[in-house]
Structure formats: structure tokens, C-alpha cells
Design an enzyme around this catalytic site. Sequence first.
Site, mmCIF file in Angstrom:
data_model
loop_
_atom_site.group_PDB
_atom_site.id
_atom_site.type_symbol
_atom_site.label_atom_id
_atom_site.label_comp_id
_atom_site.label_asym_id
_atom_site.label_seq_id
_atom_site.Cartn_x
_atom_site.Cartn_y
_atom_site.Cartn_z
ATOM 1 N N TRP A 36 1.250 -14.855 -53.104
ATOM 2 C CA TRP A 36 0.971 -15.673 -53.258
ATOM 3 C C TRP A 36 -0.563 -14.776 -53.400
ATOM 4 O O TRP A 36 -0.852 -14.168 -52.015
ATOM 5 C CB TRP A 36 0.840 -17.019 -52.628
ATOM 6 N N HIS A 94 6.627 -24.976 -53.719
ATOM 7 C CA HIS A 94 6.714 -25.029 -51.810
ATOM 8 C C HIS A 94 6.367 -26.676 -52.038
ATOM 9 O O HIS A 94 5.824 -27.316 -53.002
ATOM 10 C CB HIS A 94 4.832 -24.250 -52.034
ATOM 11 N N ASP A 102 -7.821 -31.214 -52.599
ATOM 12 C CA ASP A 102 -6.450 -30.069 -51.610
ATOM 13 C C ASP A 102 -5.071 -30.323 -51.379
ATOM 14 O O ASP A 102 -4.489 -31.345 -51.788
ATOM 15 C CB ASP A 102 -6.780 -30.475 -49.387
HETATM 16 C C1 RNT Z 1 -1.848 -21.857 -50.684
HETATM 17 C C2 RNT Z 1 -0.946 -21.316 -51.473
HETATM 18 C C3 RNT Z 1 0.358 -20.817 -50.148
HETATM 19 C C4 RNT Z 1 0.065 -20.423 -48.446
HETATM 20 C C5 RNT Z 1 0.476 -20.405 -47.327
HETATM 21 C C6 RNT Z 1 -0.185 -20.853 -46.507
HETATM 22 O O1 RNT Z 1 -2.594 -22.365 -51.308
HETATM 23 O O2 RNT Z 1 -0.249 -22.886 -51.107
HETATM 24 O O3 RNT Z 1 1.851 -20.149 -50.729
HETATM 25 O O4 RNT Z 1 -0.171 -21.837 -48.065
HETATM 26 O O5 RNT Z 1 1.373 -19.618 -47.843
HETATM 27 ZN ZN ZN Z 2 1.894 -22.473 -51.467
#
Ligand code: RNT
Ligand code: ZN
Length: 410
Positions: A176, A277, A285
Site C-alpha cells: 500500500w 483488510h 476515516d
Molecule cells: C492505509 C492502509 C494500510 C494501513 C496499514 C498500516 O490506509 O489501510 O493498509 O492501514 O498498512
Molecule cells: Zn489497509
Amino acid sequence: MRKDVIEAYKKYGIDVYEALRKLKNVTISLHCWQLDDVGGFENAGDLTGGIQSTGNYPYKARNFAELTKDLDESLKYIPGKKKINLHASYQVNDICDRKDISPTQFEPWVEYAKARNLGLDFNPTIFSSSMLKDGLSLSSPDKYVRDYWIEHCINSIKVSEYFATELNQKSLCNIWIPDGLKEVPSDRQGPRARLKDSLDKIISYKYDKRKVDISVESKVFGIGVESYTVGSHEFYMNYAQKNGLLCLLDTGHFHPTENVADKISSLLLFNKKLALHVSRPVRWDSDHVLKLNDDLQEVCDELVKCDALNKTYIGLDYFDGSINRVAALVIGARNIEKALLKALLTPWKKLKEAQDSYDHTLTLALQEEVKTLPWQEVWKEYCKRQGVYQDDEWYELVKKYEKEEMAKRG
Ligand code: RNT
Ligand code: ZN
């Protein structure tokens, strides 16, 4: 388990024991970064890259020893198979410049995981770094910036390979980047072309596909990059498809009215695997602790309906610094376990038949009836079988841990 509970499900053609068997084989990757507000062990300074952890709850873990202690405490309350999801910034031994990371830095994590029979996933850390120029990394107009992050990503893949070798199970390496712009870009395609080229260079490293899967994670916007992100969903969906990578959906990274669960069935028709995720967006947010809400339920329903539980890397991603961080990790993880259980206790076969025979009355009736079936009893049984504490037990124990262990941290 109570007979009436088993019977109640049997009426709908559901075998409660089969649901329990399936659930205990689902792996959830627990993100280490909830335990220290994405701080890491490098003293990298403030969290940057369009992400933020807010709140000043005390007793944050400050190092490997404290963080793994908190992780051990969390594990007592989370049933099912687990992996730990690490970021490069959680390097422990011989802490080095990020681009130079190697297995050495993560040996203690492997020891930790081995001793607890856990897998490890990995993420290059492309934020909170002076090597981001104007917030850009793999899409930067500067070659030296791109090269730095390309090297970091290749070395991250090597760390993933090391994890897989040592722990005898596949490791996901997820990329990312925070790259984007605050205002409407003059050039949208240029940065994306550079990102594409950087990714091509990263995957030109011949990683062992039996050991590692690579995923790419999109985001619709971030703090300070409200108008444009280089790594958009369309960009990565196409890139992943074309190059045999996994498209990672972060459930907090889409427009607020977009249904992320709806994307799963389509992606799985064109890709062998998927990565998630699981997070909870609130207005702007994306990283709130998972609640057992309809959004989470629908994601888990889709995974079950698409028979995708063994094709999906399920990772959690939220960071709340305003509450006890162990509790935060536990609450979110227990909630996804509950949602998965509820999904496994749903008569999808009957529901699909109703839909295909145009019986929308039965569909609605069934969908609603299922909600009041006694899944909580099955959950209790699951916690018991897994040897983890029940809903009415864990909180007091975490508070005790807070008082006796965490409070020592001042
Ligand atoms: C950020 C992404 C990413 C992070 C982590 C810490 O918006 O979601 O995955 O949250 O890698
Ligand atoms: Zn993420």
C-alpha cells in the site's frame, strides 16, 4: 451443545457442527499495529502518509517485548486460526534503513510465531519516512525516490519468503502506498504510469509463488490527499489481474455508500484468490475497530456464499488509540469471528433456491427469520472448544492485565 439449538438449525438444513468445523479452519491475520498506534520500533516519528491514529489512551506498547506481551494477552481471547500481520517498521534486530531490511531484522518475530504456531504476513512500510518526497513514493517523479521504495518492496518480499519457509505456510506481502494529491491533478496518468513501472520492477524479482502471494491495496483518498490517489481501485484491480497478484480490498477505502461486499463475487470470478483488510469506515476515516454490523456481516456472508474462505487472506486493519489497545484488537477480532459464524449458520442453499425460483417473498422471510436463530449459543460452544474466554469473561481479565502489566509502563 443444547439440543434445542441444534434442532433449531436443523429445521433450516444447517448442521451446527459442520459450521464449527469450518470456522475453526479460517485464518485471521491479526495486525500488530493496533497495539501501538502504527508506531513501529524504529522511532520513525509521527505517523504520516494520510493515515492517523487518534486518542491518548495510556500504556501503549513501546518495544518488541511489550508488544508481544500484549499480543499474547490478546490471543487468549481470540478463537480460531491466527496469523500475525507485520509491517517493516516493526523490525527488531539490527534496526536498519528500511530499504535494507532482510530476514535478520525479523528473526525474533519468527521465533515468536513458531512458539505459538502462528503464520506471519508482511507489509513494506511506505509511510512515516523521510524518503517520501512530497508524500510520493513509487509514483514519484524522482527516480531515486522510486528506486528506494522499489528496493524496500523487493526486500519485503524476501522477508515474506523467509516467513513462509520458516513457518511452513504461505505469507502475504501487501503493498500500500500513500501517494496522492490534495487538489485536482494536472496529470492523473503520469503518476500511475510511474507506479505501474515501479511495480513491474518489483515483481521482476522472481519470488517463490509457492511461498508468497503479493497483494496491492487501493484507497480512494487519504488525509491530505483528498482529490486523487495514484493507487486507485481500478488501477490495482487491473494490475493485479494482469500480473497474477491479489487485489486487496480494504473495506474502509471506498466511497461511504459503496458496498464493498458486493465486489467480492465479481473479483472471484476473475481471480483465484482475494485479500482483505477488514476495517470500519466512519465518515472520512477508514480505520475504526470492527463492530458486528451489517457491513461486516455482508462481507463474511459473501465469503461463505462464494465458498471463498480458503481463497481469501483475511486481515484486520484498524487502529484506535483512544481505548485499551488489547481490548480494541480483541473486540474487532471476536466480531469478525462472530460474523463468520453467523454466515456459516445461514441456509444459503435454501436462500439461493428461493432467489432462482423467483420466490422473493420466501427470500425476505428467510433472511429475516435467520436473524433470530440462537447463534449466540453456538458462539459460546465455539469459545469453549477453542479454549478462549466467553463474552462475559474477557473484559475483566483485560482490565486486570491493564492494571497489573500495562500500568507499569507509566
Ligand atoms: C492505509 C492502509 C494500510 C494501513 C496499514 C498500516 O490506509 O489501510 O493498509 O492501514 O498498512
Ligand atoms: Zn489497509
